[in-house]
Design a protein around this motif. Sequence first.
Motif, PDB file in Angstrom:
ATOM      1  N   GLU A 552      -4.860   4.972   9.722  1.00  0.00           N
ATOM      2  CA  GLU A 552      -5.140   3.664  10.412  1.00  0.00           C
ATOM      3  C   GLU A 552      -4.666   2.515   9.249  1.00  0.00           C
ATOM      4  O   GLU A 552      -4.540   2.710   8.263  1.00  0.00           O
ATOM      5  N   THR A 553      -4.613   1.517   9.987  1.00  0.00           N
ATOM      6  CA  THR A 553      -4.443   0.306   8.700  1.00  0.00           C
ATOM      7  C   THR A 553      -5.478  -0.784   9.061  1.00  0.00           C
ATOM      8  O   THR A 553      -6.104  -0.742   9.961  1.00  0.00           O
ATOM      9  N   ASP A 554      -5.637  -1.176   7.580  1.00  0.00           N
ATOM     10  CA  ASP A 554      -6.518  -2.245   7.498  1.00  0.00           C
ATOM     11  C   ASP A 554      -6.103  -3.521   6.834  1.00  0.00           C
ATOM     12  O   ASP A 554      -4.902  -3.383   6.064  1.00  0.00           O
ATOM     13  N   GLU A 555      -6.588  -4.427   6.684  1.00  0.00           N
ATOM     14  CA  GLU A 555      -5.955  -5.796   6.189  1.00  0.00           C
ATOM     15  C   GLU A 555      -6.753  -6.159   4.794  1.00  0.00           C
ATOM     16  O   GLU A 555      -8.118  -6.289   4.971  1.00  0.00           O
ATOM     17  N   TRP A 556      -6.265  -6.199   3.486  1.00  0.00           N
ATOM     18  CA  TRP A 556      -7.098  -6.558   2.423  1.00  0.00           C
ATOM     19  C   TRP A 556      -6.233  -7.611   1.828  1.00  0.00           C
ATOM     20  O   TRP A 556      -5.007  -7.429   1.215  1.00  0.00           O
ATOM     21  N   GLN A 557      -6.774  -9.005   1.793  1.00  0.00           N
ATOM     22  CA  GLN A 557      -6.033 -10.167   0.977  1.00  0.00           C
ATOM     23  C   GLN A 557      -4.757 -10.317   1.271  1.00  0.00           C
ATOM     24  O   GLN A 557      -3.923 -10.683   0.627  1.00  0.00           O
ATOM     25  N   GLY A 558      -4.787 -10.263   2.898  1.00  0.00           N
ATOM     26  CA  GLY A 558      -3.509 -10.464   3.506  1.00  0.00           C
ATOM     27  C   GLY A 558      -2.265  -9.436   3.627  1.00  0.00           C
ATOM     28  O   GLY A 558      -1.355  -9.555   3.984  1.00  0.00           O
ATOM     29  N   VAL A 559      -2.703  -8.203   3.096  1.00  0.00           N
ATOM     30  CA  VAL A 559      -1.905  -7.233   3.077  1.00  0.00           C
ATOM     31  C   VAL A 559      -2.417  -5.911   3.673  1.00  0.00           C
ATOM     32  O   VAL A 559      -3.440  -5.575   3.728  1.00  0.00           O
ATOM     33  N   ARG A 560      -1.514  -5.565   4.617  1.00  0.00           N
ATOM     34  CA  ARG A 560      -1.796  -4.388   5.471  1.00  0.00           C
ATOM     35  C   ARG A 560      -1.719  -3.173   4.605  1.00  0.00           C
ATOM     36  O   ARG A 560      -0.456  -2.679   4.113  1.00  0.00           O
ATOM     37  N   ARG A 561      -2.813  -2.362   4.664  1.00  0.00           N
ATOM     38  CA  ARG A 561      -2.726  -1.078   4.064  1.00  0.00           C
ATOM     39  C   ARG A 561      -2.961   0.177   4.710  1.00  0.00           C
ATOM     40  O   ARG A 561      -3.641  -0.184   5.975  1.00  0.00           O
ATOM     41  N   VAL A 562      -2.588   1.254   4.381  1.00  0.00           N
ATOM     42  CA  VAL A 562      -2.933   2.663   5.160  1.00  0.00           C
ATOM     43  C   VAL A 562      -4.169   3.140   4.781  1.00  0.00           C
ATOM     44  O   VAL A 562      -4.229   3.254   3.481  1.00  0.00           O
ATOM     45  N   ARG A 563      -4.998   3.489   5.853  1.00  0.00           N
ATOM     46  CA  ARG A 563      -6.102   4.216   5.231  1.00  0.00           C
ATOM     47  C   ARG A 563      -6.257   5.608   5.937  1.00  0.00           C
ATOM     48  O   ARG A 563      -5.925   5.801   6.919  1.00  0.00           O
ATOM     49  N   PHE A 564      -7.094   6.719   4.935  1.00  0.00           N
ATOM     50  CA  PHE A 564      -7.088   7.878   5.852  1.00  0.00           C
ATOM     51  C   PHE A 564      -8.469   7.760   6.381  1.00  0.00           C
ATOM     52  O   PHE A 564      -9.535   7.533   5.950  1.00  0.00           O
ATOM     53  N   LEU A 565      -8.620   8.196   7.684  1.00  0.00           N
ATOM     54  CA  LEU A 565      -9.797   8.391   8.355  1.00  0.00           C
ATOM     55  C   LEU A 565     -10.085  10.008   8.511  1.00  0.00           C
ATOM     56  O   LEU A 565      -9.266  10.840   9.163  1.00  0.00           O
ATOM     57  N   VAL A 566     -10.959  10.312   7.735  1.00  0.00           N
ATOM     58  CA  VAL A 566     -11.005  12.062   7.473  1.00  0.00           C
ATOM     59  C   VAL A 566     -11.934  12.697   8.506  1.00  0.00           C
ATOM     60  O   VAL A 566     -12.744  11.926   9.433  1.00  0.00           O
ATOM     61  N   GLU A 567     -11.254  13.662   9.302  1.00  0.00           N
ATOM     62  CA  GLU A 567     -11.645  14.584  10.167  1.00  0.00           C
ATOM     63  C   GLU A 567     -12.429  15.784   9.968  1.00  0.00           C
ATOM     64  O   GLU A 567     -13.240  16.176  10.478  1.00  0.00           O
ATOM     65  N   GLY A 568     -12.068  16.187   8.811  1.00  0.00           N
ATOM     66  CA  GLY A 568     -12.738  17.371   8.358  1.00  0.00           C
ATOM     67  C   GLY A 568     -12.328  17.651   7.095  1.00  0.00           C
ATOM     68  O   GLY A 568     -11.357  17.131   6.385  1.00  0.00           O
ATOM     69  N   ALA A 569     -13.034  18.565   6.196  1.00  0.00           N
ATOM     70  CA  ALA A 569     -12.555  19.202   4.969  1.00  0.00           C
ATOM     71  C   ALA A 569     -12.855  20.420   4.796  1.00  0.00           C
ATOM     72  O   ALA A 569     -13.796  21.161   5.557  1.00  0.00           O
ATOM     73  N   GLN A 570     -12.122  21.365   4.111  1.00  0.00           N
ATOM     74  CA  GLN A 570     -12.188  22.600   3.765  1.00  0.00           C
ATOM     75  C   GLN A 570     -11.737  22.795   2.207  1.00  0.00           C
ATOM     76  O   GLN A 570     -10.876  22.339   1.745  1.00  0.00           O
ATOM     77  N   VAL A 571     -12.808  23.342   1.499  1.00  0.00           N
ATOM     78  CA  VAL A 571     -12.728  23.657  -0.097  1.00  0.00           C
ATOM     79  C   VAL A 571     -11.588  24.438  -0.246  1.00  0.00           C
ATOM     80  O   VAL A 571     -11.404  25.469   0.250  1.00  0.00           O
ATOM     81  N   SER A 572     -10.777  23.905  -1.223  1.00  0.00           N
ATOM     82  CA  SER A 572      -9.543  24.672  -1.389  1.00  0.00           C
ATOM     83  C   SER A 572      -9.823  25.849  -2.300  1.00  0.00           C
ATOM     84  O   SER A 572     -10.779  26.022  -3.082  1.00  0.00           O
ATOM     85  N   SER A 573      -9.187  26.964  -2.016  1.00  0.00           N
ATOM     86  CA  SER A 573      -9.088  28.163  -2.539  1.00  0.00           C
ATOM     87  C   SER A 573      -8.823  28.356  -4.353  1.00  0.00           C
ATOM     88  O   SER A 573      -7.750  27.409  -4.324  1.00  0.00           O
TER      89      SER A 573
END
Length: 573
Positions: A552-573
């Motif tokens: 997703e994108t959000d705006e910070w100080q007039g700049v559009r940035r990309v943000r990660f919306l986490v859906e799940g996690a798996q501990v790396s082997s």
Amino acid sequence: MKIEVRDIPPRAAWALEQAGVHPLLARLFAARGVASADDLDASLARLLAPAELLGAREAATLLADAISAQQRLCIVADYDCDGATACAVGIRGLKLLGAAHVDYLVPDRVVDGYGLTAPIAERVAARQADVLITVDNGIASMEGVAAARAAGLKVLVTDHHLPGAELPDANVIVNPNQPGCSFESKSIAGVGVMFYVLMALRAELRARGAFNGPAGQPKLDTLLPLVALGTVADVVRLDANNRRLVAQGLRRIRAGQMPAGLSALFAVAGRDSSKATTFDFGFALGPRINAAGRLADMTLGIELLLTDDAARAAELAATLDGINRERREIEGGMREQAMQMAESLLDPDEKTPPTALCVFDPEFHEGVVGIVASRLKDKLHRPTFVFAASSAPGKEHELKGSGRSIPGFHLRDALDLIAKRHPGVLLKFGGHAMAAGCTVAEEHFDIFDQALQQVAAEWLDAATLMRRLATDGPLAPEYRRADVVETLHREVWGQGFAPPVFSEEVEVISQRLVGEKHLALKLRHQGQPVDGIWFSHSDPLPARVLLAFRLETDEWQGVRRVRFLVEGAQVSS
């Protein structure tokens, strides 16, 4: 949870890219079964023909005759967003095609229950109607259809739900899932079925010479924004035909071509209609309309979709927004209580839930049980039923349950098996593979619970009970841009055509709780910093972890940035 990566047929991805599809979209579409650019053609000309839908021609003849004779038509709608949009499409479309007398009636969830019942049929007859049309219901309404026919009404059933062993004795049935129907899109929503009936009716009227004047034939494409909303809100599988219907509706909404009610819903939801997405339908507009059927009267939702008065639309939308806020408060309390009840059923050693979940509390609100069942299913990955006591007069001893399921467990088939094994326990039931409803006597709740557990134990194994999150694999760093995210959001995503979820190992630089229950993250992705957020998750992550995330994108100080919306996690082997 096990994070998996979808297979990407290389030939299909290459062919799509060669046809001019964005390289990232080509990969995503190929992984979802799109084989060529023709499959992405969303033009109206590519819609399946109405003639392929069994009963559509007969329905067109019945309605054309009724319009010619200036008979009174009455639509009986369901009380969810699909039913409301189907009703509005039916009324608007029939009037466009020359019907002079079109009325509607929507059952009360609490008092009347679901579908065309005999008392509902009697109320339609009392309105001096000649033709009764069901939308998004009726395929299981044996008694209601019989009562309507006995009262002298002609009955047209338009529905998309799975039929039982017996079909109602209607004059005409239009349902892609009825025996003998070869219509390819079995997943079309109730609003889509009604739209197809209108297309067939227009063809019939055209053949009768109804549109020989200078004005030509009416344009039914003005109804597509409503068709798109109902299709997405009903969470039906977005096959190619459904995606075309939704894409056409979105195209018109983004251009400002929509009913006043939809415009008002976008406004109260704080969404920009010029950038409308399927997410807006599913998480902003749909819930506000559904709230009317859950806590109040779906007449509010239907009137909103029917009005062409902007001021009236704004007033109704504000009312629905308030009802939706109340719904969210009720749901929040019920969800917390239901979760505590479900967690009390966890295996004390393995901390795993039983194979299926059934919860009931006398204080639960029957209008919200479906939402709570969905939340429990998402959290614990088990077929789930949530029950509430019926508040209908004389039905206080009955429990009304709503169920949600997981892949590999067909909920309606499970209910059918329970009905055969335990005659009399289920007073009524119906639904789909992933969502269903039923009514049981309170004294039979434990029997139903045990019977559902038994079916689940027979049908589900360890592999099915493990939550699996299908993803699209790593995200190339050159695609971590705001313009790419907006390109993704403009596409039609939904049930059966899942929105993009990427997965890869990242470094967790820092993490903190916000709002007491959301995990805010600073991540390093492909050597570059990026923000992330995991809503409704408070457990900390290790320094390196395999993350599944949306963009997703959000705006910070007039700049559009990309943000990660986490859906799940798996501990790396």
